[in-house]
Motif scaffolding. Structure first.
Motif, PDB file in Angstrom:
ATOM      1  N   VAL A 124       0.835  -1.200   0.000  1.00 19.51           N
ATOM      2  CA  VAL A 124       0.000   0.000   0.000  1.00 19.51           C
ATOM      3  C   VAL A 124       0.870   1.250   0.000  1.00 19.51           C
ATOM      4  CG1 VAL A 124      -1.685   1.339   1.350  1.00 19.51           C
ATOM      5  CG2 VAL A 124      -2.006  -1.129   1.033  1.00 19.51           C
ATOM      6  N   LYS A 128       0.522   4.069  -2.768  1.00 17.05           N
ATOM      7  CA  LYS A 128       0.249   5.459  -2.362  1.00 17.05           C
ATOM      8  C   LYS A 128       1.303   6.401  -2.937  1.00 17.05           C
ATOM      9  CE  LYS A 128      -2.416   4.940   1.916  1.00 17.05           C
ATOM     10  NZ  LYS A 128      -2.413   5.120   3.400  1.00 17.05           N
ATOM     11  N   LEU A 208      -6.146  -3.409  -2.598  1.00 19.38           N
ATOM     12  CA  LEU A 208      -4.941  -2.590  -2.486  1.00 19.38           C
ATOM     13  C   LEU A 208      -5.141  -1.215  -3.122  1.00 19.38           C
ATOM     14  CD1 LEU A 208      -2.257  -5.304  -3.350  1.00 19.38           C
ATOM     15  CD2 LEU A 208      -2.553  -4.201  -1.130  1.00 19.38           C
ATOM     16  N   SER A 212      -5.303   2.883  -1.534  1.00 18.13           N
ATOM     17  CA  SER A 212      -4.166   3.687  -1.984  1.00 18.13           C
ATOM     18  C   SER A 212      -4.538   4.922  -2.791  1.00 18.13           C
ATOM     19  CB  SER A 212      -3.229   2.806  -2.831  1.00 18.13           C
ATOM     20  OG  SER A 212      -2.879   1.631  -2.140  1.00 18.13           O
TER      21      SER A 212
END
Length: 243
Positions: A124, A128, A208, A212
């Protein structure tokens, strides 16, 4: 602190020997098809995440785009830097860490250059960082193996002879990872390396991405950008938009 498997293996000259047969024409076809779909404009800024020696970055730059390539391997980036110009730059960088904020129009993470980490938090963190690096409504292309097809057709053992080296390869599925061991003998010394890639499937990526700041726009199953089929597709290719 011991290095992760990918820090050792991707920085090894033997990694590039084993995988040197990767098809440059196929890679360029994939980039061409992506550009046809994405329609990037002039002076578009692109990030190639886990760029290796830079083959995708160099080709994108030849098509006229401003490209930055990042990779954890010092040796790969050292090689790629010989191709740098005003619109092509390479840096040693960990994908889990932010490089720029709101800077890129498109980011690419190609040829299963993801899924290496031990924890969901690390994956993650990487996603991100990908998202934060994109401009508003920027897009991420993430190209992953279709792990379901690989598991269904797992080749447990094989030997490949490349440049006079017998690479003995074994594959297994362990604790949600596809594990490959690579053993060989060279110049009087035995070597052993490992690859451990999470067997992420579509629902794993949906989770995921949602954690994110990314939304799936389109899903493809191969480098010709055909529809994804869980049993027959070779790849799991996402085009995601920054939320």
């Amino acid at each position: 602190m011991p290095k992760e498997w990918f820090q050792n293996w991707f920085n090894s000259p033997f990694y590039h020997i084993l995988y040197k047969q990767r098809d440059t024409e196929e890679a360029e076809l994939f980039i061409d098809n992506l550009c046809t779909y994405l329609k990037p404009g002039e002076h578009t800024k692109m990030l190639d995440i886990a760029c290796g020696k830079g083959r995708h970055s160099i080709y994108l730059n030849k098509k006229g785009y401003d490209v930055t390539g990042i990779d954890l391997s010092y040796n790969s980036i050292k090689y790629a830097k010989q191709f740098e110009n005003d619109q092509l730059h390479f840096f040693v960088h960990d994908m889990r860490k932010l490089l720029y904020i709101n800077y890129f129009d498109f980011s690419f993470n190609l040829f299963t250059s993801f899924g290496y980490f031990k924890t969901e938090k690390e994956h993650v963190s990487a996603l991100k960082a990908f998202a934060k690096g994109l401009k508003k409504e920027g897009k991420l292309v993430l190209d992953y193996m279709n792990s379901q097809k690989i598991i269904n057709n797992l080749v447990e053992k094989e030997t490949k002879n490349i440049d006079g080296i017998d690479f003995h390869i074994t594959r297994s599925v362990q604790n949600g990872k596809i594990v490959k061991t690579i053993d060989f003998y060279k110049d009087g010394k035995n070597y052993s390396y490992k690859e451990e890639v999470n067997d992420f499937k579509l629902d794993d990526f949906e989770k995921l991405f949602s954690l994110s700041g990314l939304k799936i726009e389109k899903l493809f199953g191969d480098y010709h950008l055909n529809e994804f089929d869980i049993n027959s597709s070779d790849r799991l290719i996402f085009v995601c938009t920054k939320i």
